[in-house]
Design a protein around this motif. Structure first.
Motif, PDB file in Angstrom:
ATOM      1  N   CYS A  90      33.656  39.800   4.008  1.00  0.00           N
ATOM      2  CA  CYS A  90      33.484  40.501   5.446  1.00  0.00           C
ATOM      3  C   CYS A  90      33.452  41.890   5.740  1.00  0.00           C
ATOM      4  O   CYS A  90      34.915  42.430   4.829  1.00  0.00           O
ATOM      5  N   ALA A  91      33.120  42.286   6.385  1.00  0.00           N
ATOM      6  CA  ALA A  91      33.912  43.729   7.282  1.00  0.00           C
ATOM      7  C   ALA A  91      33.093  44.295   8.350  1.00  0.00           C
ATOM      8  O   ALA A  91      31.646  43.796   8.387  1.00  0.00           O
ATOM      9  N   ALA A 100      42.753  35.908  15.192  1.00  0.00           N
ATOM     10  CA  ALA A 100      42.874  34.877  13.934  1.00  0.00           C
ATOM     11  C   ALA A 100      44.080  34.430  13.815  1.00  0.00           C
ATOM     12  O   ALA A 100      44.331  33.264  14.089  1.00  0.00           O
ATOM     13  N   ALA A 101      45.186  34.890  14.052  1.00  0.00           N
ATOM     14  CA  ALA A 101      45.860  34.735  13.398  1.00  0.00           C
ATOM     15  C   ALA A 101      46.600  33.941  15.130  1.00  0.00           C
ATOM     16  O   ALA A 101      47.518  32.584  14.528  1.00  0.00           O
ATOM     17  N   ALA A 102      46.639  34.026  16.520  1.00  0.00           N
ATOM     18  CA  ALA A 102      46.894  33.365  17.442  1.00  0.00           C
ATOM     19  C   ALA A 102      46.344  31.337  16.934  1.00  0.00           C
ATOM     20  O   ALA A 102      46.594  30.843  17.734  1.00  0.00           O
ATOM     21  N   GLU A 159      36.038  32.207  10.827  1.00  0.00           N
ATOM     22  CA  GLU A 159      35.377  30.584  10.650  1.00  0.00           C
ATOM     23  C   GLU A 159      36.458  30.363   8.695  1.00  0.00           C
ATOM     24  O   GLU A 159      36.513  29.474   8.575  1.00  0.00           O
ATOM     25  N   ALA A 160      37.645  30.923   9.017  1.00  0.00           N
ATOM     26  CA  ALA A 160      38.035  31.278   7.463  1.00  0.00           C
ATOM     27  C   ALA A 160      39.070  30.826   7.819  1.00  0.00           C
ATOM     28  O   ALA A 160      39.912  30.392   8.598  1.00  0.00           O
ATOM     29  N   ASP A 161      39.446  30.277   6.571  1.00  0.00           N
ATOM     30  CA  ASP A 161      40.909  29.382   6.579  1.00  0.00           C
ATOM     31  C   ASP A 161      41.991  29.878   6.072  1.00  0.00           C
ATOM     32  O   ASP A 161      43.043  30.089   6.293  1.00  0.00           O
ATOM     33  N   LEU A 216      32.588  41.019  11.429  1.00  0.00           N
ATOM     34  CA  LEU A 216      34.338  40.099  11.435  1.00  0.00           C
ATOM     35  C   LEU A 216      34.181  38.554  12.218  1.00  0.00           C
ATOM     36  O   LEU A 216      35.247  37.889  12.324  1.00  0.00           O
ATOM     37  N   GLU A 217      32.890  38.069  11.716  1.00  0.00           N
ATOM     38  CA  GLU A 217      32.290  36.942  13.066  1.00  0.00           C
ATOM     39  C   GLU A 217      33.083  36.251  12.651  1.00  0.00           C
ATOM     40  O   GLU A 217      33.721  34.683  11.993  1.00  0.00           O
TER      41      GLU A 217
END
Length: 333
Positions: free
Chosen positions: A41-42, A92-94, A65-67, A60-61
């Motif tokens: 992704c970019a 994502a970190a949050a 959805e990423a683990d 970036l969306e």
């Protein structure tokens, strides 16, 4: 399936990006199933790289959805990551997503504030700059990777391979990780850290300095037992004056400089000769083979024999780094 998102930014380093793509894509469970889904992704559909243009299928969306998110490094010409990228990583970190970086990808994580108060690593050449730009980060330039649980960082591209295998072992166990390592033709764990690949250059001597001929004399006499008094006398100074000028001009003590020079001489001999440890210890000026082994491992991170296995021509497919003990050019990363 576990979704791994590879974040490609402008001027992404191709190897840093390709390694996690390949390692996670090829991982297999015992029954043949693929445990990872890999997505590139970019922030924009097209990403400019140094030698090609990449079309990213996801935006970036996909990070939501990423683990696991992997941030490859970018070249020095890369612009700073945009706020939309940093915000997406913070979000994502949050949410608890695992985030890892390869090489200078650590700069992107640091810019997002994700490394504040944590230990982290990056390529040893970039480590001083990371520490200077982000003083809240405990930069570890001597290790291959750092696992803080949710946030992980790795050194150069090959250390990114070490980190990916570590993640697979964490997720799926040693058997799957070992199979992945075999597919990549690499050991599951490498001995030592990043220190074995660092070229330990001595601080430059100011041109015309009174220390310049003294240092050349020291290099030519490393096999001798050298004392501070003898070095100072060679420079025509008292011991106190010699030590003070040494620190002022080189930022270190005569003893530390001498020990570094001995280690560099030993590296050169291990790379280019078949001499035994006892002989190399004597040629480099160490008092005994035991003192040599202890000092070498403390500085380089591996034993002399392990170092020779990696860098000696003809030994386990290794190569000789083409330099003399005074020429610091050439390093295999």
């Amino acid at each position: 399936m576990h979704t791994v998102a590879i974040l490609a930014l402008d001027h992404v380093v191709a190897a840093d990006m390709a390694i996690p793509i390949d390692v996670f894509r090829r991982a297999r469970l015992a029954d043949g199933r693929r445990p990872y889904r890999v997505r590139v992704c970019a922030p924009t559909p097209r990403v400019d790289c140094e030698t090609f243009t990449l079309t990213a299928p996801y935006g970036l969306e996909a990070l939501r959805e990423a683990d696991t998110i992997v941030v490859p490094g970018c070249s020095e010409e890369a612009p700073p990551p945009g706020e939309e990228v940093l915000d997406a990583l913070r979000e994502a970190a949050a949410a608890g997503t695992r985030i890892a970086s390869v090489c200078t990808g650590a700069f992107t994580l640091a810019a997002a504030g994700l490394l504040d108060g944590l230990s982290a690593t990056t390529h040893w050449l970039a480590a001083p700059r990371l520490a200077e730009m982000f003083p809240l980060v405990d930069v570890r330039p001597d290790v291959l990777y750092v696992d803080n649980g949710q946030i992980l960082t790795s050194a150069g591209a090959s250390a990114g391979l070490d980190l990916c295998l570590h993640i697979i072992r964490r997720d799926l166990g040693s058997a799957v990780a070992a199979d992945s390592a075999r597919l990549s033709v690499t050991p599951l764990e490498r001995e030592g850290g990043q220190a074995q690949f660092i070229v330990h250059t001595q601080p430059p001597v100011p041109r015309g300095s009174l220390l310049e001929p003294v240092l050349a004399w020291i290099e030519d006499n490393l096999d001798r037992e050298l004392t501070l008094a003898e070095m100072a006398r060679r420079g025509g100074m008292s011991e106190r004056t010699f030590s003070r000028r040494f620190r002022e001009q080189l930022g270190t003590t005569p003893l530390q400089w001498l020990l570094r020079a001995r280690v560099r001489r030993a590296q050169f001999l291990l790379e280019t000769t078949d001499h035994g440890v006892e002989r190399i210890a004597a040629q480099a000026g160490f008092g005994s083979p035991t003192a040599f082994r202890e000092r070498f491992k403390r500085v380089v991170g591996v034993t002399p024999q392990a170092y020779r296995s990696s860098f000696r021509a003809g030994a386990s497919g290794g190569i000789v780094r083409p330099r003399s003990h005074r020429d610091e050019a050439g390093v295999r990363i």
